[in-house]
Design a protein around this motif. Structure first.
Motif, short mmCIF file in Angstrom:
data_model
loop_
_atom_site.label_atom_id
_atom_site.label_comp_id
_atom_site.label_asym_id
_atom_site.label_seq_id
_atom_site.Cartn_x
_atom_site.Cartn_y
_atom_site.Cartn_z
N THR A 297 44.67 33.76 41.02
CA THR A 297 44.41 35.27 40.51
C THR A 297 44.25 36.38 41.71
O THR A 297 44.38 37.44 41.53
N ASP A 298 43.82 35.67 42.98
CA ASP A 298 43.90 36.77 43.99
C ASP A 298 45.20 37.08 44.36
O ASP A 298 45.24 38.29 44.73
N GLU A 299 45.99 36.36 44.80
CA GLU A 299 47.29 36.40 44.97
C GLU A 299 47.90 37.48 44.34
O GLU A 299 48.61 38.42 44.62
N SER A 301 46.53 39.66 42.46
CA SER A 301 45.78 40.96 42.43
C SER A 301 46.54 41.72 43.71
O SER A 301 46.77 42.80 44.00
N HIS A 302 46.54 41.02 44.91
CA HIS A 302 47.04 41.73 46.18
C HIS A 302 48.41 42.05 46.03
O HIS A 302 49.05 43.06 46.31
N ASN A 303 49.22 41.47 45.02
CA ASN A 303 50.54 41.84 44.59
C ASN A 303 50.69 42.73 43.81
O ASN A 303 51.75 43.48 43.51
N ASP A 341 34.69 34.64 43.36
CA ASP A 341 33.98 35.05 44.52
C ASP A 341 33.79 36.32 45.30
O ASP A 341 32.78 36.78 45.83
N HIS A 342 34.65 37.20 44.66
CA HIS A 342 34.62 38.62 44.90
C HIS A 342 35.59 39.33 43.99
O HIS A 342 36.41 38.71 43.14
N CYS A 343 35.60 40.61 43.97
CA CYS A 343 36.55 41.33 43.04
C CYS A 343 37.59 41.68 43.92
O CYS A 343 37.77 42.05 45.11
N THR A 350 42.92 45.03 47.10
CA THR A 350 42.41 44.35 48.01
C THR A 350 41.00 44.08 47.53
O THR A 350 40.54 44.59 46.45
N HIS A 351 39.93 43.30 48.33
CA HIS A 351 38.87 42.80 47.96
C HIS A 351 37.87 44.08 47.98
O HIS A 351 37.87 44.81 48.71
N THR A 352 36.92 43.78 46.96
CA THR A 352 35.73 44.82 47.17
C THR A 352 34.57 44.23 47.02
O THR A 352 34.52 43.05 46.60
ZN LIG Z 1 42.36 37.86 48.71
#
Ligand SMILES: [Zn+2]
Length: 400
Positions: A297-299, A301-303, A341-343, A350-352
């Protein structure tokens, strides 16, 4: 009681115009997560303490009930732990990336996602040519390695400001070199690596093949030996952690959780979600706690890939939460927590540090009257916790 935490990394998002003002979670079909909400508590938690960089290191430490601000653990400390490097009190570890720099600009933070076999030869050449008794390079995976310095004043190096190479793509590297007390030595190693790598045969081959050469090391994310109370002592329960990400497994090692490796877990869209659920349930036969972390899910989002993010959320729901719920009877002694773990908002890529939405379900967990798992409803809930520590004190409490 069995305790299960499922961490869909970076899932929490913001409304998107391309989704008609909805978030990926609101659009995704997540009937199992919704079931947890309907029979449990929906709320928000601030996993990233004010002033700290939002990342999976900080976020996952929080979700295990630790206070990352108090611990001050660097990324490199966790990655060193994952490589079973036992840091001593007079040692400091740095993350050592193999990078590609051209015309003094950071072109690639991963040297073309160089293979571990090639990287190993390069890192070994650093040890041969930088032959000092207080510095040692350790081979990790692909472009991600570790440098350890052994010095009486090792802790002073914590005060050097370093920059992640993925944050300075296309930028002039000379403006982002490590700076602060003792910067000279760190910069010297980076400078020296250029010379060593320039005449390395691995790079000759890469250039011939049109691949990015690893023509420099980039040192950042330093940290010293982490000191923390083992998870088992904190919560009187032994457990395991399941993740494809070294950093998260490092957290498992330093907190005394068993790191369970799952074949087919890749940390990407193609990860074997169902295998993670199977191994989690297997781990729960031997001990009472498991944290399952999913990176896909994080990957996505970065993409900036909305479609893949929704798909990854649905896979977690169907292939991890579904089987876990099926395995347990509603009246079993079990509790489930789902929390990012984070948004990682797609729009920002990127993370917020914003609070994330969580759902908690199971034995003695109150029902607080919501019907779906998403950011919008979670913001309407009275349940707001100021830290992961508070969240875990609640989740792990024997009697509520
Ligand atoms: Zn990340």
């Amino acid at each position: 009681m069995k305790y299960i935490i499922i961490v869909p990394d970076g899932t929490a998002d913001s409304p998107l115009p391309e989704l008609d003002g909805k978030t990926p979670l609101e659009v995704a079909n997540v009937s199992n997560m919704d079931y947890l909400v309907q029979h449990g508590s929906l709320g928000r938690v601030k996993t990233i303490p004010t002033g700290m960089a939002p990342g999976s290191d900080v976020g996952n430490l929080s979700l295990l009930g630790y206070d990352p601000a108090e611990l001050k653990i660097g990324r490199a400390s966790l990655e060193a732990a994952n490589l079973d490097i036992a840091l001593q009190d007079d040692e400091i570890a740095f993350r050592c990336n193999l990078v590609t720099v051209e015309d003094n600009k950071m072109i690639d933070y991963s040297a073309g996602h160089i293979s571990t076999d090639e990287a190993k030869l390069l890192v070994e050449s650093l040890n041969e040519e930088i032959d000092l008794d207080y510095v040692r390079f350790y081979v990790g995976k692909s472009y991600r390695h570790i440098m350890v310095l052994k010095l009486h004043n090792a802790r002073e190096y914590l005060n050097i400001t370093t920059t992640p190479p993925h944050d300075i793509l296309g930028k002039d590297v000379s403006r982002y070199l490590p700076h602060g007390p003792q910067e000279g030595m760190i910069q010297k190693f980076m400078e020296k690596s250029k010379e060593i790598f320039a005449r390395h045969s691995v790079n000759d081959v890469r250039i011939d093949l049109g691949e990015n050469p690893a023509n420099m090391i980039w040192l950042w994310g330093q940290g010293v030996r982490p000191r923390l109370t083992p998870f088992s002592e904190k919560f009187q329960v032994r457990g395991s952690i399941i993740s494809a990400v070294d950093l998260v497994n490092g957290i498992g090692k330093i907190s005394g959780l068993k790191v369970v490796k799952v074949p087919g877990a890749t940390g990407y869209y193609d990860t074997d979600y169902a295998a993670k659920a199977r191994y989690a349930l297997e781990a729960l036969k031997r001990s009472d706690f498991v944290l399952v972390h999913v990176e896909a899910t994080d990957e996505a989002s970065h993409n900036g890939d909305v479609e893949q993010k929704i798909k990854a959320i649905e896979n977690i729901d169907k292939e991890i939460i579904g089987p876990v719920l099926n395995h347990f009877n509603r009246y079993d002694d079990v509790r489930i927590l789902v929390s990012p773990d984070h948004c990682t908002p797609i729009a920002k890529r990127t993370h917020t540090a914003d609070p994330v939405c969580f759902v908690m379900y199971g034995k003695n967990i109150p029902v607080n009257g919501f019907d779906a798992y998403n950011e919008r409803l979670a913001a309407e809930s009275d349940l707001y916790l100021d830290s992961g520590k508070e969240l875990m004190q609640f989740f792990m409490k024997k009697y509520l």
